[in-house]
Write a protein that holds these residues in place. Structure first.
Motif, PDB file in Angstrom:
ATOM      1  N   UNK A   1       0.858  -1.196   0.000  1.00  0.00           N
ATOM      2  CA  UNK A   1       0.000   0.000   0.000  1.00  0.00           C
ATOM      3  C   UNK A   1       0.885   1.233   0.000  1.00  0.00           C
ATOM      4  N   UNK A   2       0.346   2.291  -0.610  1.00  0.00           N
ATOM      5  CA  UNK A   2       1.022   3.578  -0.576  1.00  0.00           C
ATOM      6  C   UNK A   2       0.209   4.511   0.312  1.00  0.00           C
ATOM      7  N   UNK A   3       0.800   4.892   1.443  1.00  0.00           N
ATOM      8  CA  UNK A   3       0.154   5.921   2.274  1.00  0.00           C
ATOM      9  C   UNK A   3       0.945   7.199   1.993  1.00  0.00           C
ATOM     10  N   UNK A   4       1.937   7.521   2.857  1.00  0.00           N
ATOM     11  CA  UNK A   4       2.787   8.674   2.552  1.00  0.00           C
ATOM     12  C   UNK A   4       3.888   8.326   1.565  1.00  0.00           C
ATOM     13  N   UNK A   5       4.218   7.036   1.476  1.00  0.00           N
ATOM     14  CA  UNK A   5       5.259   6.586   0.555  1.00  0.00           C
ATOM     15  C   UNK A   5       6.679   6.815   1.052  1.00  0.00           C
ATOM     16  N   UNK A   6       6.847   7.306   2.270  1.00  0.00           N
ATOM     17  CA  UNK A   6       8.196   7.672   2.727  1.00  0.00           C
ATOM     18  C   UNK A   6       9.047   6.457   3.110  1.00  0.00           C
ATOM     19  N   UNK A   7       8.426   5.318   3.311  1.00  0.00           N
ATOM     20  CA  UNK A   7       9.180   4.063   3.463  1.00  0.00           C
ATOM     21  C   UNK A   7       9.165   3.288   2.145  1.00  0.00           C
ATOM     22  N   UNK A   8       7.962   3.065   1.612  1.00  0.00           N
ATOM     23  CA  UNK A   8       7.848   2.096   0.505  1.00  0.00           C
ATOM     24  C   UNK A   8       8.543   2.596  -0.759  1.00  0.00           C
ATOM     25  N   UNK A   9       8.449   3.888  -1.054  1.00  0.00           N
ATOM     26  CA  UNK A   9       9.077   4.372  -2.294  1.00  0.00           C
ATOM     27  C   UNK A   9      10.598   4.260  -2.191  1.00  0.00           C
ATOM     28  N   UNK A  10      11.127   4.575  -1.016  1.00  0.00           N
ATOM     29  CA  UNK A  10      12.573   4.457  -0.808  1.00  0.00           C
ATOM     30  C   UNK A  10      13.005   2.990  -0.966  1.00  0.00           C
ATOM     31  N   UNK A  11      12.233   2.074  -0.369  1.00  0.00           N
ATOM     32  CA  UNK A  11      12.588   0.649  -0.426  1.00  0.00           C
ATOM     33  C   UNK A  11      12.540   0.102  -1.852  1.00  0.00           C
ATOM     34  N   UNK A  12      11.536   0.522  -2.622  1.00  0.00           N
ATOM     35  CA  UNK A  12      11.418   0.039  -4.009  1.00  0.00           C
ATOM     36  C   UNK A  12      12.557   0.614  -4.846  1.00  0.00           C
ATOM     37  N   UNK A  13      12.823   1.899  -4.659  1.00  0.00           N
ATOM     38  CA  UNK A  13      13.902   2.543  -5.437  1.00  0.00           C
ATOM     39  C   UNK A  13      15.253   1.902  -5.153  1.00  0.00           C
ATOM     40  N   UNK A  14      15.456   1.506  -3.903  1.00  0.00           N
ATOM     41  CA  UNK A  14      16.751   0.911  -3.543  1.00  0.00           C
ATOM     42  C   UNK A  14      16.807  -0.578  -3.861  1.00  0.00           C
ATOM     43  N   UNK A  15      15.730  -1.118  -4.420  1.00  0.00           N
ATOM     44  CA  UNK A  15      15.705  -2.539  -4.784  1.00  0.00           C
ATOM     45  C   UNK A  15      15.532  -3.459  -3.597  1.00  0.00           C
ATOM     46  N   UNK A  16      15.130  -2.907  -2.449  1.00  0.00           N
ATOM     47  CA  UNK A  16      14.938  -3.747  -1.251  1.00  0.00           C
ATOM     48  C   UNK A  16      13.587  -4.438  -1.266  1.00  0.00           C
TER      49      UNK A  16
END
Ligand SMILES: Cc1cc2nc3c(=O)[nH]c(=O)nc-3n(C[C@H](O)[C@H](O)[C@H](O)COP(=O)(O)OP(=O)(O)OC[C@H]3O[C@@H](n4cnc5c(N)ncnc54)[C@H](O)[C@@H]3O)c2cc1C
Length: 264
Positions: free
Chosen positions: A3-18
């Motif tokens: 889920x995308x709420x603020x995206x401040x965790x998930x977007x960083x994790x996806x961008x870093x390939x985690x």
């Protein structure tokens, strides 16, 4: 699926390939996850996607729940606080999440919705391992509910980071206390920790040790020692296990002092 709420965790994790995700569902526009309300009949309700800044900018909530404000006003900086939600903080399930200990100290309950209906889980039971939660496939967190602040009660959250801001907690401590009408004896207390176990931790016996006491130095020291005993910290580049255990003692004592001061 994430889920995308603020995206401040998930977007960083996806961008870093985690994280390798097949779908990211934006939940920000669902009315229930954006609801924020506080009244004498129902207590406090915080939708899972409500950004931190709307919580600390709400005057009545800030007055009634200063311990919660301690936490939401130190997650990231202003830009992060205008996006980041407590729902995302909890569902990301970092052992070091700053939002979680005070949600536990304030007896927060999570309302979860899924294909089979809804269910409620106390915050302290939500995280099951680093990055893992009780959410089943198809379920998501809708909101947090909190009881009204009890009379003569206070709460606080403190963390230790090696620099002034924008860092991950080496240890975090969230506490709440309630005193009797004469403000002489403790009638209820909760102590919760971050960054010292695989999940945020409610230390029930530390809270129990305070009940019936005058919250004097000796009883606070006992609660701090019990919290240190419950902590199972790892050693990493931000602090070794002994250092973290030492910090648990310091932060529990200091957070209790702030919470007691708020009552008195
Ligand atoms: C620069 C920076 C500084 C930061 N500083 C701190 C800090 O000081 N302290 C701290 O604790 N954290 C910090 N963080 C991490 C992050 O900001 C917080 O954890 C924030 O609260 C996450 O909320 P979000 O709404 O952005 O979550 P998202 O990134 O939108 O989501 C996080 C995770 O939760 C899941 N999720 C979100 N909402 C729901 C829901 N309703 N139901 C089910 N699953 C859901 C998502 O699938 C995802 O896996 C920082 C991040 C950055 C980039």
């Amino acid at each position: 699926m994430q889920r995308l709420a603020g995206g401040t965790d998930i977007i960083v994790q996806v961008r870093e390939g985690r994280r390798d995700i097949d779908a990211l569902v934006d939940i920000k526009h669902i009315a229930e996850v954006n609801a924020l309300s506080f009244d004498a009949a129902n207590g406090l309700t915080i939708g899972a996607a409500v950004p931190c800044c709307l919580i600390y900018e709400h005057k009545a909530i800030a007055r009634a729940y200063p311990g919660l404000i301690d936490a939401v006003s130190l997650i990231g900086g202003i830009q992060i606080q205008s996006r980041a939600s407590l729902g995302g903080n909890l569902c990301n399930a970092s052992p070091a999440a700053d939002g979680i200990p005070v949600l536990i100290a304030l007896e927060g309950v999570c309302d979860i919705a899924g294909l089979k209906g809804t269910r409620s889980v106390p915050v302290e039971q939500f995280c099951t391992a680093p990055g893992k939660t009780v959410l089943q496939r198809g379920e998501f967190l809708v909101r947090f509910r909190f009881p009204l602040p009890k009379k003569q009660s206070g709460a606080a959250y403190l963390r230790f980071i090696p620099r002034n801001e924008m860092d991950i907690a080496v240890v975090g401590a969230g506490v709440s206390v309630q005193l009797d009408a004469a403000k002489a004896k403790c009638t209820a207390a909760r102590v919760a920790l971050a960054a010292v176990a695989p999940t945020p931790l409610l230390v029930a016996d530390a809270g129990a040790a305070l009940i019936g006491t005058a919250l004097d130095e000796a009883s606070i020291a006992k609660a701090a020692t019990l919290a240190q005993a419950a902590a199972k910290p790892l050693s990493d580049m931000r602090g070794d296990a002994d250092y973290r255990r030492h910090l648990v003692g310091v932060l529990v004592k200091r957070a209790l002092a702030v919470a007691i001061d708020r009552v008195k």
